[in-house]
Design a protein around this motif. Structure first.
Motif, PDB file in Angstrom:
ATOM      1  N   GLN A  17       0.816  -1.214   0.000  1.00 29.00           N
ATOM      2  CA  GLN A  17       0.000   0.000   0.000  1.00 29.00           C
ATOM      3  C   GLN A  17       0.852   1.268   0.000  1.00 29.00           C
ATOM      4  N   VAL A  18       1.843   1.326   0.890  1.00 25.60           N
ATOM      5  CA  VAL A  18       2.599   2.576   1.026  1.00 25.60           C
ATOM      6  C   VAL A  18       3.492   2.838  -0.179  1.00 25.60           C
ATOM      7  N   THR A  19       3.747   1.787  -0.995  1.00 23.29           N
ATOM      8  CA  THR A  19       4.591   2.005  -2.171  1.00 23.29           C
ATOM      9  C   THR A  19       3.782   2.216  -3.450  1.00 23.29           C
ATOM     10  N   THR A  20       2.579   1.643  -3.501  1.00 21.81           N
ATOM     11  CA  THR A  20       1.788   1.761  -4.730  1.00 21.81           C
ATOM     12  C   THR A  20       0.647   2.760  -4.620  1.00 21.81           C
ATOM     13  N   ARG A  21       0.138   2.992  -3.437  1.00 21.27           N
ATOM     14  CA  ARG A  21      -0.966   3.938  -3.239  1.00 21.27           C
ATOM     15  C   ARG A  21      -0.787   4.696  -1.922  1.00 21.27           C
ATOM     16  N   PRO A  22       0.309   5.452  -1.780  1.00 18.71           N
ATOM     17  CA  PRO A  22       0.624   6.110  -0.488  1.00 18.71           C
ATOM     18  C   PRO A  22      -0.418   7.124  -0.039  1.00 18.71           C
ATOM     19  N   ASP A  23      -1.196   7.668  -0.993  1.00 19.06           N
ATOM     20  CA  ASP A  23      -2.186   8.679  -0.613  1.00 19.06           C
ATOM     21  C   ASP A  23      -3.491   8.066  -0.109  1.00 19.06           C
ATOM     22  N   ASP A  44      -0.062  -6.164  -6.839  1.00 17.21           N
ATOM     23  CA  ASP A  44       0.460  -4.872  -7.306  1.00 17.21           C
ATOM     24  C   ASP A  44       1.770  -4.538  -6.603  1.00 17.21           C
ATOM     25  N   GLY A  45       1.816  -4.849  -5.326  1.00 21.81           N
ATOM     26  CA  GLY A  45       3.031  -4.572  -4.579  1.00 21.81           C
ATOM     27  C   GLY A  45       4.202  -5.379  -5.063  1.00 21.81           C
ATOM     28  N   CYS A  46       3.969  -6.638  -5.363  1.00 23.99           N
ATOM     29  CA  CYS A  46       5.057  -7.488  -5.849  1.00 23.99           C
ATOM     30  C   CYS A  46       5.545  -7.012  -7.215  1.00 23.99           C
ATOM     31  N   ALA A  47       4.612  -6.611  -8.085  1.00 23.15           N
ATOM     32  CA  ALA A  47       5.011  -6.084  -9.396  1.00 23.15           C
ATOM     33  C   ALA A  47       5.855  -4.836  -9.232  1.00 23.15           C
ATOM     34  N   HIS A  48       5.461  -4.008  -8.284  1.00 19.34           N
ATOM     35  CA  HIS A  48       6.233  -2.786  -8.030  1.00 19.34           C
ATOM     36  C   HIS A  48       7.653  -3.126  -7.551  1.00 19.34           C
ATOM     37  N   MET A  49       7.766  -4.128  -6.713  1.00 22.61           N
ATOM     38  CA  MET A  49       9.087  -4.516  -6.217  1.00 22.61           C
ATOM     39  C   MET A  49       9.977  -5.003  -7.359  1.00 22.61           C
ATOM     40  N   ARG A  50       9.407  -5.802  -8.242  1.00 26.79           N
ATOM     41  CA  ARG A  50      10.205  -6.356  -9.341  1.00 26.79           C
ATOM     42  C   ARG A  50      10.721  -5.220 -10.218  1.00 26.79           C
ATOM     43  N   LYS A  51       9.868  -4.207 -10.457  1.00 27.00           N
ATOM     44  CA  LYS A  51      10.320  -3.063 -11.248  1.00 27.00           C
ATOM     45  C   LYS A  51      11.415  -2.294 -10.529  1.00 27.00           C
ATOM     46  N   ALA A  52      11.270  -2.176  -9.237  1.00 24.27           N
ATOM     47  CA  ALA A  52      12.283  -1.448  -8.473  1.00 24.27           C
ATOM     48  C   ALA A  52      13.633  -2.129  -8.581  1.00 24.27           C
ATOM     49  N   PHE A  53      13.653  -3.454  -8.558  1.00 18.46           N
ATOM     50  CA  PHE A  53      14.923  -4.157  -8.665  1.00 18.46           C
ATOM     51  C   PHE A  53      15.426  -4.181 -10.100  1.00 18.46           C
ATOM     52  N   ASP A  54      14.498  -4.089 -11.064  1.00 22.22           N
ATOM     53  CA  ASP A  54      14.929  -4.004 -12.462  1.00 22.22           C
ATOM     54  C   ASP A  54      15.762  -2.764 -12.689  1.00 22.22           C
ATOM     55  N   ILE A  55      15.467  -1.703 -11.957  1.00 20.95           N
ATOM     56  CA  ILE A  55      16.225  -0.463 -12.095  1.00 20.95           C
ATOM     57  C   ILE A  55      17.699  -0.718 -11.818  1.00 20.95           C
ATOM     58  N   GLU A  56      17.971  -1.606 -10.858  1.00 23.47           N
ATOM     59  CA  GLU A  56      19.345  -1.919 -10.513  1.00 23.47           C
ATOM     60  C   GLU A  56      19.874  -3.115 -11.303  1.00 23.47           C
TER      61      GLU A  56
END
Length: 1010
Positions: A17-23, A44-56
């Motif tokens: 929640q705090v990473t995908t919909r903080p508001d 949704d949270g897991c997808a967000h995490m995978r993208k975050a690690f893709d950045i690195e």
């Protein structure tokens, strides 16, 4: 569903929640209706995490697979406590379900159970808005009267000096961000990559669980949700952190963090740490100093530069390398900083050991006058009136005086050592230096990452080779190191603490904190001391060797106050023997019977009514009728149970005659005794000694309990010829350089119930008390000091109250009686015997700490206009043509002396009292009218000396050599030496007289022993 898995999913729900919909973070879900929504949030949270690690460019699947290769690591005994009981298979299945898009048939996930746990954890969350205006507890710095730092006051875990973030240099800020939260500027309160890395690291490397908290999360943890290691706390922390990021900017959050963190040496916040480690403000920190402090939050104990300097250097090197990676410093700057010495200010092992009663009093004045509820609620600068050197001396003198009293009277008892250091010594001796360097202490944190640790070691390897070897930690004996680090229970007692090194039939050997060893006379503790007992001692050099005498905590209590006469500034205050023993401030928070220290009130009333110091009063039995015909009559007695016949008003006060004081109520002040008592009460009320006066006769002998502070203000008024100051200790309070309170200077208030003449006459009579009266132990300094002793009924209280031109000193000694038990100090333990020596030592300390030592002042011009100085015979009070004592008389309107010598005792009465009256021999020097009375029927012949000047100076007699003049030393200001004097001074002088027992009797004098 597995309990640990429920908690992990609830935590993942929070993170998603705090990473995908903080508001729109929800804190409550419906277990029956919101299951599908929860599943979608997790995906949704897991997808967000995978993208975050893709950045690195990191394959998250590979990281997780590697961590799960050894299921025993999670389920085994070495696994983190938070993962105990977790089924690795269920975890793997859940990961595939929510992060790989699979739909396994054996899914352990139960949305209702996860929602129930989440709802409970997220209920009643603390407000992020409250953190916005959070007031961190702080340490207030107290300045002494000279404007120098004197003390700090703070709550537990609150020794901090809050500074605005703008005062923290950019490089210092970058150092902490680089060390603690490199993505601080970009994340929104939660660093998802840091959280996942920490979780995976805990799976792959069981042991102490890794963190992953951001600076924002640490602020929330420290100020709001607490630091318990639970999933519930982590859930609450993440939600509040995300909300805090929405209402505060990054600088404000960083400011809360830098002011809130603990950095070792008892310092909270960057400013206090900078001062504690380097003796400077945060704005003056150098690069290596900033890097050292920035490395401390990860483990202030583990990375302590005091205990483990090598670890501290490695950690500092890591922070410097991070700064270099971020482009904040150059390669050259990093290299120079790595080589730099730690540059630490010595650890303040000498903790504050003085002024605790004063600091408490300042806190109360800040609340009363400044409207500040607590000096520890923020960082204030408090300006006080205290004289730091004198304050410590007063405490030392009082402690010595109380212990000396109990030792001299055989009342001291040894109940055991203050503490025993055997266990501390054993630990120090058993801890090998190599083991201490390798094994973290309990609660210490290891370096954050092996790679970072290796980088730090590599960076400093060359620098270490060129640096001198550190002094081995074990170079001091174990007992000395244990003694240095010991926190003594009586931390404000000024006797050195020593540890017993040898016991036996011979002398006991003790060691001191500075490494010296002394031979101890155990005294009352003989045969009761054990190895490594820590005891208090008094040291002295004897024939080249150091010797010590044991000092035992007394059960008797005492208090002392030094007040500046003109201003009312409290220069020193000791509210008891030791603050840890009792926090009751007996100067301001207790009342005790003042005994004869209150008698000057009655004499002041008599002088103001027109009596002169030479007015004769009968020192004989007296009975005063009941007031208003109600109650019993009153028949007081003298201390010795007898009377001396006619005596002067002056001598009645100097030798504290109860009967004389009582007789002044019979026509000496007013015509009737009740009216006289009322006038004394009126002065007491106007002088603010009491809020109300108990109208019964023993009041004039000090029966009504008084507060020391109020009694001191009255004596200061006598020194000022009737101008009473208002005592105070608080000069002002500031915060962030802005004044919040400033004491308004005001002139002393004149006591109108008596005029200047009466006050000045009283002052000279009180000077007689110190010259040859009940306080003659101060005779050597009588030209500078006036005062009065006091002893309450049955010798329960021993007092001295006195003054110089500049200060008033009051001392009280007695046993606490809060339990209703009144305990006597013992036969003969009067104010003159117990309290005067303490007061004398305090006066010496005052003069040694900047208080001027000047002869007592002559009368003011206003008083001088109504005074005339004439010589008298001191015992009879009779006028003489030459020699004698120069007395100070009130004049009539025509400038002549108002003669009241025989107003209370007619001449005929004196004539009838002559021992030889029946023989027809007047015995009055040949004069039938007694005009030349030289004192025969007063029991003494007047001394053959020239009269003294008004202020106690005795001129050399014409025609006498100084040697012959010395033969007159038996006289004090025209008085013969009083019987029972000894030649021993409490200050080490051997050539001056001192009375053994010359204090007033108790209040009622009805003890059958006398």
């Amino acid at each position: 569903m597995n309990t640990i898995l429920i908690k992990l999913f609830a935590t993942a729900l929070t993170l998603s929640q705090v990473t995908t919909r903080p508001d729109t973070v929800r804190t409550q879900f419906d277990p029956a209706k919101d299951g599908a929504e929860v599943v979608q949030i997790l995906r949704d949270g897991c997808a967000h995490m995978r993208k975050a690690f893709d950045i690195e460019d990191i394959n998250l699947d590979e990281l997780i697979s590697t961590a799960m290769e050894d299921p025993s690591a999670v389920a085994g005994a070495g696994a983190p406590k938070l993962l105990h009981g977790l089924d690795i298979g269920e975890l793997n299945t859940s990961y595939r379900q929510f992060c790989k898009g699979e739909s396994p048939a054996n899914s352990p996930f139960d949305a209702a159970e996860v929602i129930a746990f989440y709802n409970k954890a997220a209920a009643d969350l603390p407000s992020a808005e409250a953190l916005k205006d959070a007031k961190l507890p702080g340490a207030s710095v107290i300045l002494d009267g000279a404007g120098k730092p004197y003390a700090e006051t703070f709550e537990a875990n609150g020794r901090r000096l809050t500074v605005p973030i703008a005062s923290v240099p950019p490089l210092v800020r970058k150092a902490f961000v680089a060390a603690e939260d490199k993505r601080f500027e970009s994340h929104h309160g939660i660093d998802e990559r840091g959280v996942i890395r920490a979780f995976i690291g805990n799976l792959a490397s069981p042991g102490r669980p890794q963190g992953g908290s951001t600076i924002t999360q640490q602020v929330v943890k420290n100020l709001s949700v607490g630091d318990d290691v639970t999933y519930e706390r982590k859930i609450r922390e993440m939600i509040v952190a995300a909300r805090l990021e929405r209402i505060l900017g990054k600088p404000e959050i960083l400011g809360l963090y830098l002011n809130g963190i603990y950095l070792g040496r008892g310092a909270y916040g960057i400013e206090m740490a900078a001062r504690s480690y380097f003796g400077k403000s945060v704005g003056d920190l150098t690069l290596p100093e900033a890097a050292l402090l920035a490395g401390m939050p990860k483990g202030p104990n583990y990375y302590s530069p005091d205990k483990y300097p090598d670890r501290a250097r490695e950690r500092r090197a890591y922070v410097l390398s991070r700064l270099k990676e971020e482009g904040a410093i150059t390669e050259e700057q990093m290299a120079q900083a790595v080589k730099a010495d730690l540059g630490l200010k010595p650890v303040e092992t000498a903790r504050r050991d003085s002024g605790f009663y004063v600091v408490d009093h300042l806190a109360r004045e800040a609340r009363t006058f400044g409207g500040i509820e607590s000096l520890t609620s923020a960082s204030y600068t408090v300006r006080s009136t205290v004289n730091a050197g004198l304050q410590r001396a007063v405490e030392t003198v009082l402690q010595d005086g109380l212990a000396n009293y109990e030792r001299a009277t055989g009342r001291q008892s040894f109940t055991g050592p203050e503490l025993n250091l055997a266990e501390a010594v054993r630990k120090i001796e058993s801890a090998a230096p190599a083991a201490a360097a390798a094994v973290p202490e309990a609660g210490a944190q290891p370096p954050p990452k092996p790679a970072a640790e290796a980088a730090g070691r590599k960076a400093i390897k060359a620098a270490q080779a060129r640096q001198p070897a550190a002094k081995p930690a074990g170079s001091k004996p174990a007992w000395q190191r244990a003694l240095e680090s010991a926190r003594a229970p009586l931390y404000d007692v000024h006797w050195p603490l020593a540890v017993v090194l040898e016991t036996g039939r011979g002398a006991v050997r003790v060691g001191l904190a500075d490494g010296r060893v002394a031979s101890l006379d155990p005294g009352i503790a003989r045969g009761k001391l054990q190895l490594y007992d820590a005891v208090r001692v008094k040291l002295r050099e004897s024939k080249g060797s150091l010797r010590a005498e044991i000092r035992v905590r007394p059960t008797v209590q005492g208090a002392a106050l030094v007040l500046e006469n003109r201003t009312g500034r409290i220069l020193a205050m000791a509210g008891g023997f030791s603050y840890p023993v009792s926090q009751l401030n007996r100067v301001t928070q207790a009342v005790r019977q003042p005994g004869s220290t209150l008698k000057p009130l009655t004499y002041l009333a008599a002088l103001n009514a027109g009596l002169q110091p030479n007015t004769l009063v009968m020192d004989s039995a007296v009975t005063l009728p009941p007031i208003g015909g109600i109650g019993d009559s009153w028949s007081p007695k003298n201390y010795d149970g007898g009377g001396a016949g006619a005596t002067t008003l002056r001598r009645g006060l100097e030798f504290s005659k109860n009967l004389v004081t009582a007789r002044l109520l019979q026509g000496g002040i007013a015509e009737k005794a009740p009216a006289s008592l009322q006038r004394v009460c009126d002065i007491a009320l106007e002088a603010q000694i009491y809020a109300e006066c108990e109208r019964y006769y023993p009041f004039v002998l000090g029966a009504q309990p008084v507060r020391m502070l109020d009694l001191a203000a009255f004596y200061a008024a006598v020194a000022n010829e009737g101008a009473r100051p208002t005592p105070y200790a608080l000069e002002g309070i500031e915060r962030d350089g802005k004044p919040l309170y400033l004491h308004a200077a005001r002139e002393p208030v004149r006591i109108g119930s008596a005029d200047r003449v009466a006050f000045y006459q009283l002052k000279t009579m009180l000077q007689g008390v110190t010259s040859h009266g009940t306080a003659a132990a101060l005779a050597r300094n009588a030209a500078y000091v006036a005062g009065k002793t006091g002893t309450s009924e049955n010798e329960n209280d021993a007092w001295f109250a006195g003054f110089t031109n500049e200060i008033t000193v009051v001392v009280w000694v007695g046993y606490d009686n809060a339990d209703g038990t009144r305990r006597t100090l013992g036969r003969g333990q009067t104010g003159g015997h117990v309290s005067v020596p303490i007061a004398g030592a305090i006066l010496q300390a005052a003069w040694a700490n900047g208080v001027p030592r000047t002869p007592l002042s002559p009368p003011s011009q206003e008083a001088r206009r109504n005074l005339i100085d004439l010589p008298i015979e001191p015992r009879s009070g009779e006028r003489v043509a030459g020699g004698g004592f120069l007395e100070h008389f009130r004049t009539q309107g025509d400038g002549r002396m108002a003669d009241t010598q025989y107003r209370l005792v007619p001449r005929e009465t004196l004539y009838a009292m002559r021992p030889d009256a029946e023989d027809g021999d007047a015995g009055l020097g040949g004069s039938e009218d007694g005009a030349d009375v030289r004192g025969d029927f007063f029991g003494n012949r007047a001394p053959d000396t020239d009269f003294l000047d008004p202020y106690g100076q005795r001129p050399q007699q014409p025609g006498r050599s100084r040697r012959a003049q010395g033969d007159l030393d038996g006289y004090q200001d025209g008085y013969r030496a009083w019987p029972g004097q000894t030649s021993r001074s409490p200050f080490g002088d051997d050539d001056w007289p001192r009375p053994r027992r010359r204090d007033p009797d108790w209040l009622f004098g009805d003890d059958p022993r006398y």
